[in-house]
Design a protein around this motif. Sequence first.
Motif, short mmCIF file in Angstrom:
data_model
loop_
_atom_site.label_atom_id
_atom_site.label_comp_id
_atom_site.label_asym_id
_atom_site.label_seq_id
_atom_site.Cartn_x
_atom_site.Cartn_y
_atom_site.Cartn_z
N GLU A 241 40.00 45.84 36.52
CA GLU A 241 39.48 46.26 37.82
C GLU A 241 38.38 47.31 37.68
N ALA A 242 38.37 48.03 36.54
CA ALA A 242 37.36 49.07 36.33
C ALA A 242 35.96 48.49 36.24
N THR A 243 35.84 47.20 35.95
CA THR A 243 34.52 46.57 35.82
C THR A 243 34.05 45.95 37.14
N LEU A 244 34.88 46.02 38.19
CA LEU A 244 34.55 45.39 39.46
C LEU A 244 33.95 46.41 40.43
N PRO A 245 33.09 45.96 41.36
CA PRO A 245 32.53 46.88 42.36
C PRO A 245 33.61 47.43 43.29
N PHE A 246 34.62 46.63 43.58
CA PHE A 246 35.80 47.06 44.33
C PHE A 246 37.03 46.69 43.50
N ASP A 247 38.14 47.41 43.72
CA ASP A 247 39.33 47.02 42.98
C ASP A 247 39.95 45.78 43.62
N MET A 248 40.94 45.20 42.96
CA MET A 248 41.50 43.93 43.41
C MET A 248 42.12 44.05 44.80
N GLY A 249 42.76 45.18 45.07
CA GLY A 249 43.34 45.38 46.40
C GLY A 249 42.31 45.32 47.50
N GLN A 250 41.13 45.88 47.25
CA GLN A 250 40.06 45.86 48.24
C GLN A 250 39.48 44.45 48.40
N ILE A 251 39.26 43.78 47.28
CA ILE A 251 38.70 42.43 47.34
C ILE A 251 39.62 41.50 48.11
N LEU A 252 40.91 41.59 47.86
CA LEU A 252 41.86 40.72 48.55
C LEU A 252 42.04 41.10 50.02
N SER A 253 41.70 42.33 50.38
CA SER A 253 41.84 42.77 51.77
C SER A 253 40.76 42.19 52.67
N ILE A 254 39.57 41.96 52.13
CA ILE A 254 38.43 41.55 52.95
C ILE A 254 38.68 40.27 53.74
N PRO A 255 39.21 39.18 53.13
CA PRO A 255 39.47 37.97 53.93
C PRO A 255 40.46 38.21 55.07
N PHE A 256 41.46 39.05 54.86
CA PHE A 256 42.43 39.32 55.91
C PHE A 256 41.81 40.14 57.05
N ILE A 257 40.91 41.06 56.70
CA ILE A 257 40.21 41.83 57.74
C ILE A 257 39.38 40.89 58.61
N ILE A 258 38.64 39.98 57.97
CA ILE A 258 37.81 39.03 58.70
C ILE A 258 38.69 38.12 59.57
N LEU A 259 39.79 37.63 59.01
CA LEU A 259 40.70 36.77 59.78
C LEU A 259 41.25 37.52 60.99
N GLY A 260 41.58 38.80 60.81
CA GLY A 260 42.08 39.59 61.93
C GLY A 260 41.05 39.70 63.05
N ILE A 261 39.80 39.96 62.69
CA ILE A 261 38.74 40.06 63.70
C ILE A 261 38.56 38.72 64.43
N VAL A 262 38.56 37.63 63.68
CA VAL A 262 38.40 36.30 64.28
C VAL A 262 39.53 36.02 65.27
N CYS A 263 40.76 36.36 64.89
CA CYS A 263 41.90 36.10 65.78
C CYS A 263 41.81 36.93 67.06
N MET A 264 41.36 38.18 66.97
CA MET A 264 41.23 39.00 68.17
C MET A 264 40.13 38.48 69.09
N ILE A 265 39.01 38.03 68.50
CA ILE A 265 37.92 37.46 69.30
C ILE A 265 38.39 36.18 69.98
N ARG A 266 39.10 35.34 69.21
CA ARG A 266 39.63 34.09 69.77
C ARG A 266 40.57 34.36 70.93
N ALA A 267 41.41 35.39 70.80
CA ALA A 267 42.39 35.71 71.84
C ALA A 267 41.69 36.10 73.14
#
Length: 269
Positions: A241-267
């Motif tokens: 993870e030291a070689t990545l611009p973001f750590d793995m926890g951050q990289i994996l969080s991004i799709p869920f953040i986007i999905l959350g925004i999409v679901c709220m807009i859809r609602a």
Amino acid sequence: MFSLLFINWNPSLTIGPFRWYSLCWLIGLALAFCVVKKLYKEQKIKDEYFDPLFIYCFLGILIGARLGHCLFYQPDYFLTSGKGFIEMLLPIHFLADGGWKFTGYEGLASHGGTLGLMIALWLYVRKTKLSIWTVLDNIAIATGTTACFIRLGNLMNSEIIGKVTDVPWAFIFERVDLMPRHPGQLYEAIAYGILFGIMWYLHKKMPEKIGTGWYFGFCLFYIFTFRFLIEYTKEIQEAFEATLPFDMGQILSIPFIILGIVCMIRAKK
């Protein structure tokens, strides 16, 4: 001056016959069970639809969290040998002398647990024919309780530690080293406890939004936005993870953040 305020942290890993981590998991799941049962009762959903829900959620979270850790964080260990593959599936560890010992599942990833839960709920609604958005919203309202206690379990295990710091509330994890560190697990536990308070308040004020997916979207957005930010206070879990611009926890969080925004807009639409 601040060093006098640091908290020396070295609790016992067990309480009686139980490991703190396992006990925290069980408490979190039990609280979520009670919350969702109450929500089903409020919405007049039949008990026969609630009864299998806990099994779906438990298996989805456990399997997803385990596979998530093994595949996202240590694929070089679990996917490159037969023994590693077996350890990924079974709660054991092979010893150098050829034997093995029971260890429990050492390594669970919250992102994998979330994905596993979503798949399990999809299977659940296929069987029960309930609205997927109603089920997701109900689970989202209760999620903060489980997430809070899981992170408290991490704190009791002195794992997922934070970076070295001089803030007066720093913890010295004696089982790790003698350096004052951010208690990242406690930050998350507090944030998720607050999330449950917010969700419970909002569902009382806006019950008509249950079934639109708004609560599900808000839950994903809140949890994984906070997770993305809190990663800046944590030590990386694996060297790559030291070689990545973001750590793995951050990289994996991004799709869920986007999905959350999409679901709220859809609602809202």
